[in-house]
Write a protein that holds these residues in place. Structure first.
Motif, PDB file in Angstrom:
ATOM      1  N   ALA A 132      12.075  -6.421   6.555  1.00 27.33           N
ATOM      2  CA  ALA A 132      11.260  -5.275   6.985  1.00 27.33           C
ATOM      3  C   ALA A 132      10.388  -5.575   8.207  1.00 27.33           C
ATOM      4  O   ALA A 132       9.967  -4.647   8.913  1.00 27.33           O
ATOM      5  CB  ALA A 132      10.365  -4.826   5.820  1.00 27.33           C
ATOM      6  N   VAL A 133      10.131  -6.856   8.485  1.00 31.69           N
ATOM      7  CA  VAL A 133       9.104  -7.191   9.482  1.00 31.69           C
ATOM      8  C   VAL A 133       9.440  -6.685  10.886  1.00 31.69           C
ATOM      9  O   VAL A 133       8.545  -6.356  11.675  1.00 31.69           O
ATOM     10  CB  VAL A 133       8.820  -8.725   9.486  1.00 31.69           C
ATOM     11  N   THR A 134      10.727  -6.583  11.194  1.00 33.18           N
ATOM     12  CA  THR A 134      11.092  -6.145  12.545  1.00 33.18           C
ATOM     13  C   THR A 134      10.569  -4.742  12.857  1.00 33.18           C
ATOM     14  O   THR A 134      10.180  -4.455  13.992  1.00 33.18           O
ATOM     15  CB  THR A 134      12.627  -6.210  12.725  1.00 33.18           C
ATOM     16  N   LYS A 135      10.554  -3.884  11.837  1.00 30.44           N
ATOM     17  CA  LYS A 135      10.036  -2.517  12.066  1.00 30.44           C
ATOM     18  C   LYS A 135       8.585  -2.562  12.520  1.00 30.44           C
ATOM     19  O   LYS A 135       8.150  -1.766  13.346  1.00 30.44           O
ATOM     20  CB  LYS A 135      10.137  -1.694  10.774  1.00 30.44           C
ATOM     21  N   GLN A 163       0.818  -1.218   0.000  1.00 29.73           N
ATOM     22  CA  GLN A 163       0.000   0.000   0.000  1.00 29.73           C
ATOM     23  C   GLN A 163       0.856   1.275   0.000  1.00 29.73           C
ATOM     24  O   GLN A 163       0.326   2.381   0.061  1.00 29.73           O
ATOM     25  CB  GLN A 163      -0.895   0.031   1.249  1.00 29.73           C
ATOM     26  N   GLY A 164       2.170   1.103   0.019  1.00 30.73           N
ATOM     27  CA  GLY A 164       3.051   2.267   0.050  1.00 30.73           C
ATOM     28  C   GLY A 164       3.057   2.977   1.395  1.00 30.73           C
ATOM     29  O   GLY A 164       3.359   4.181   1.476  1.00 30.73           O
ATOM     30  N   ILE A 165       2.737   2.257   2.454  1.00 29.34           N
ATOM     31  CA  ILE A 165       2.764   2.850   3.800  1.00 29.34           C
ATOM     32  C   ILE A 165       4.203   2.821   4.320  1.00 29.34           C
ATOM     33  O   ILE A 165       4.855   1.761   4.312  1.00 29.34           O
ATOM     34  CB  ILE A 165       1.818   2.084   4.761  1.00 29.34           C
ATOM     35  N   ASP A 166       4.702   3.969   4.753  1.00 35.66           N
ATOM     36  CA  ASP A 166       6.063   4.088   5.258  1.00 35.66           C
ATOM     37  C   ASP A 166       6.158   3.358   6.613  1.00 35.66           C
ATOM     38  O   ASP A 166       5.451   3.722   7.562  1.00 35.66           O
ATOM     39  CB  ASP A 166       6.375   5.591   5.419  1.00 35.66           C
ATOM     40  N   LEU A 167       7.024   2.353   6.689  1.00 33.31           N
ATOM     41  CA  LEU A 167       7.096   1.560   7.924  1.00 33.31           C
ATOM     42  C   LEU A 167       7.618   2.373   9.107  1.00 33.31           C
ATOM     43  O   LEU A 167       7.460   1.962  10.261  1.00 33.31           O
ATOM     44  CB  LEU A 167       7.967   0.312   7.703  1.00 33.31           C
ATOM     45  N   ASP A 168       8.253   3.517   8.821  1.00 31.25           N
ATOM     46  CA  ASP A 168       8.703   4.395   9.913  1.00 31.25           C
ATOM     47  C   ASP A 168       7.581   5.297  10.425  1.00 31.25           C
ATOM     48  O   ASP A 168       7.755   5.978  11.442  1.00 31.25           O
ATOM     49  CB  ASP A 168       9.882   5.258   9.437  1.00 31.25           C
ATOM     50  N   ASP A 169       6.459   5.319   9.709  1.00 32.56           N
ATOM     51  CA  ASP A 169       5.313   6.120  10.148  1.00 32.56           C
ATOM     52  C   ASP A 169       4.483   5.261  11.111  1.00 32.56           C
ATOM     53  O   ASP A 169       3.591   4.513  10.719  1.00 32.56           O
ATOM     54  CB  ASP A 169       4.497   6.541   8.914  1.00 32.56           C
ATOM     55  N   ASP A 191      13.937  -8.219  17.908  1.00 31.21           N
ATOM     56  CA  ASP A 191      12.651  -8.751  18.399  1.00 31.21           C
ATOM     57  C   ASP A 191      12.675  -8.938  19.919  1.00 31.21           C
ATOM     58  O   ASP A 191      11.644  -8.783  20.587  1.00 31.21           O
ATOM     59  CB  ASP A 191      12.332 -10.093  17.715  1.00 31.21           C
ATOM     60  N   ALA A 192      13.860  -9.264  20.446  1.00 27.94           N
ATOM     61  CA  ALA A 192      13.972  -9.510  21.890  1.00 27.94           C
ATOM     62  C   ALA A 192      13.815  -8.230  22.708  1.00 27.94           C
ATOM     63  O   ALA A 192      13.658  -8.291  23.927  1.00 27.94           O
ATOM     64  CB  ALA A 192      15.309 -10.174  22.200  1.00 27.94           C
ATOM     65  N   THR A 193      13.820  -7.080  22.040  1.00 31.11           N
ATOM     66  CA  THR A 193      13.611  -5.830  22.793  1.00 31.11           C
ATOM     67  C   THR A 193      12.139  -5.641  23.151  1.00 31.11           C
ATOM     68  O   THR A 193      11.809  -4.849  24.018  1.00 31.11           O
ATOM     69  CB  THR A 193      14.106  -4.588  21.994  1.00 31.11           C
ATOM     70  N   VAL A 194      11.246  -6.368  22.475  1.00 30.56           N
ATOM     71  CA  VAL A 194       9.811  -6.202  22.772  1.00 30.56           C
ATOM     72  C   VAL A 194       9.139  -7.487  23.283  1.00 30.56           C
ATOM     73  O   VAL A 194       7.977  -7.445  23.695  1.00 30.56           O
ATOM     74  CB  VAL A 194       9.031  -5.668  21.537  1.00 30.56           C
ATOM     75  N   SER A 195       9.819  -8.609  23.222  1.00 29.65           N
ATOM     76  CA  SER A 195       9.238  -9.874  23.718  1.00 29.65           C
ATOM     77  C   SER A 195      10.308 -10.639  24.479  1.00 29.65           C
ATOM     78  O   SER A 195      11.495 -10.490  24.221  1.00 29.65           O
ATOM     79  CB  SER A 195       8.761 -10.764  22.561  1.00 29.65           C
ATOM     80  N   GLN A 196       9.818 -11.519  25.373  1.00 26.70           N
ATOM     81  CA  GLN A 196      10.728 -12.295  26.213  1.00 26.70           C
ATOM     82  C   GLN A 196      10.758 -13.739  25.704  1.00 26.70           C
ATOM     83  O   GLN A 196       9.918 -14.544  26.071  1.00 26.70           O
ATOM     84  CB  GLN A 196      10.207 -12.185  27.658  1.00 26.70           C
ATOM     85  N   PHE A 197      11.698 -14.046  24.798  1.00 25.76           N
ATOM     86  CA  PHE A 197      11.744 -15.421  24.276  1.00 25.76           C
ATOM     87  C   PHE A 197      13.147 -16.020  24.319  1.00 25.76           C
ATOM     88  O   PHE A 197      13.396 -17.056  23.702  1.00 25.76           O
ATOM     89  CB  PHE A 197      11.184 -15.477  22.841  1.00 25.76           C
TER      90      PHE A 197
END
Ligand SMILES: Nc1ncnc2c1ncn2[C@@H]1O[C@H](COP(=O)(O)OP(=O)(O)O)[C@@H](O)[C@H]1O
Ligand SMILES: Nc1ccn([C@H]2C[C@H](O)[C@@H](COP(=O)(O)OP(=O)(O)O)O2)c(=O)n1
Length: 232
Positions: free
Chosen positions: A98-101, A49-55, A189-195
């Motif tokens: 890109a998925v990490t963003k 969709q052209g959505i900026d992942l930083d937005d 990913d480990a900065t937002v989840s405990q795995f």
């Protein structure tokens, strides 16, 4: 024995979560939820969709209304966004990079976590149970699951597996090419989840020295020990 069997499996990339969870769900005759596919499909949708992942706000809005239809049959977990079958497209290096963003956007996470809880309840209602896998299923999405497992493997084993999956072999060059998508992504990913370590009550299954069938059997043994449920 619980009427609806809920199994939560977390772990780092390449530990075998998806493949092992699918096999476990099949053997138990219950549905399957790949929560990573939900983050991947949202990433695919934003790129499409052209959505900026930083937005952050735009991605958060998209998380609330992207037209996802996620397959929950462990034998054939098709992922669709709108009219497009994205089952393969969400595994491309572009989406993987890109998925990490998207996954580290802390406004997005509660929206997908809520959707995942609803999906797990619906799958369990339909099939008598659900095996859900990701990074925060044992801790945030389903901390009350009957069985909670942290599936781990050494970094070396995980790199070897992913390299073999993507390049057909695990020679040095292929392993090096795979490293970023595993090691860097896990660190982010480990900065937002405990795995990386098991929370209280979560059973660690280390698959470093197990083959695929051995890993499936190890998980099913935990399920039987905890719930009395015997696989078919
Ligand atoms: N115990 C195991 N031994 C060998 N290969 C495995 C094992 N578990 C998984 N694999 C293979 O490793 C690859 C990565 O597994 P996958 O399920 O995608 O991991 P994750 O979902 O944790 O990223 C797949 O090709 C899978 O078949
Ligand atoms: N419950 C989840 C599931 C996945 N994620 C993140 C972590 C990953 O970078 C992406 C994609 O997850 P996925 O399980 O498909 O990743 P791997 O195939 O294991 O490398 O989403 C998450 O933050 N929380």
């Amino acid at each position: 024995m619980p009427e609806q069997l809920i199994i939560a499996i977390d772990g780092p990339s390449g530990s075998g979560k998806s493949s092992v969870s699918r096999a476990v769900a099949s053997r138990l005759g219950v549905g399957y939820l790949d929560t990573g596919a939900m983050y991947r499909a949202l990433t695919w949708w934003c790129l499409d969709q052209g959505i900026d992942l930083d937005d952050r706000d735009a991605v958060t809005d998209a998380a609330g209304d992207y037209p996802l239809a996620i397959g929950t049959d462990p034998e054939d977990p098709v992922v669709q966004v709108g009219d497009t079958d994205v089952t393969q497209a969400i595994r491309t290096p572009e989406v993987t990079a890109a998925v990490t963003k998207v996954a580290t956007n802390t406004d997005v996470r509660p929206i997908l976590q809520l959707a995942q809880r609803d999906l797990m309840a619906a799958i369990a209602e339909d099939t008598g149970g659900c095996v859900a896998e990701g990074r925060d299923i044992t801790t945030v999405v389903a901390p009350d699951a009957h069985v909670r497992i942290l599936l781990t493997a050494s970094e070396e084993a995980r790199l070897r597996r992913r390299s073999t999956e993507l390049h057909g072999h695990a020679e040095a060059e292929a392993v090096a090419a795979t490293r970023d998508s595993i090691v860097k992504r896990d660190a982010a990913d480990a900065t937002v989840s405990q795995f990386t370590t098991a929370s209280d009550g979560v059973v660690t299954v280390d698959t470093s020295d197990l083959d695929f069938e051995g890993s499936v059997d190890a998980v099913l043994t935990v399920v039987t020990d905890r719930t009395g449920r015997v696989p078919r």
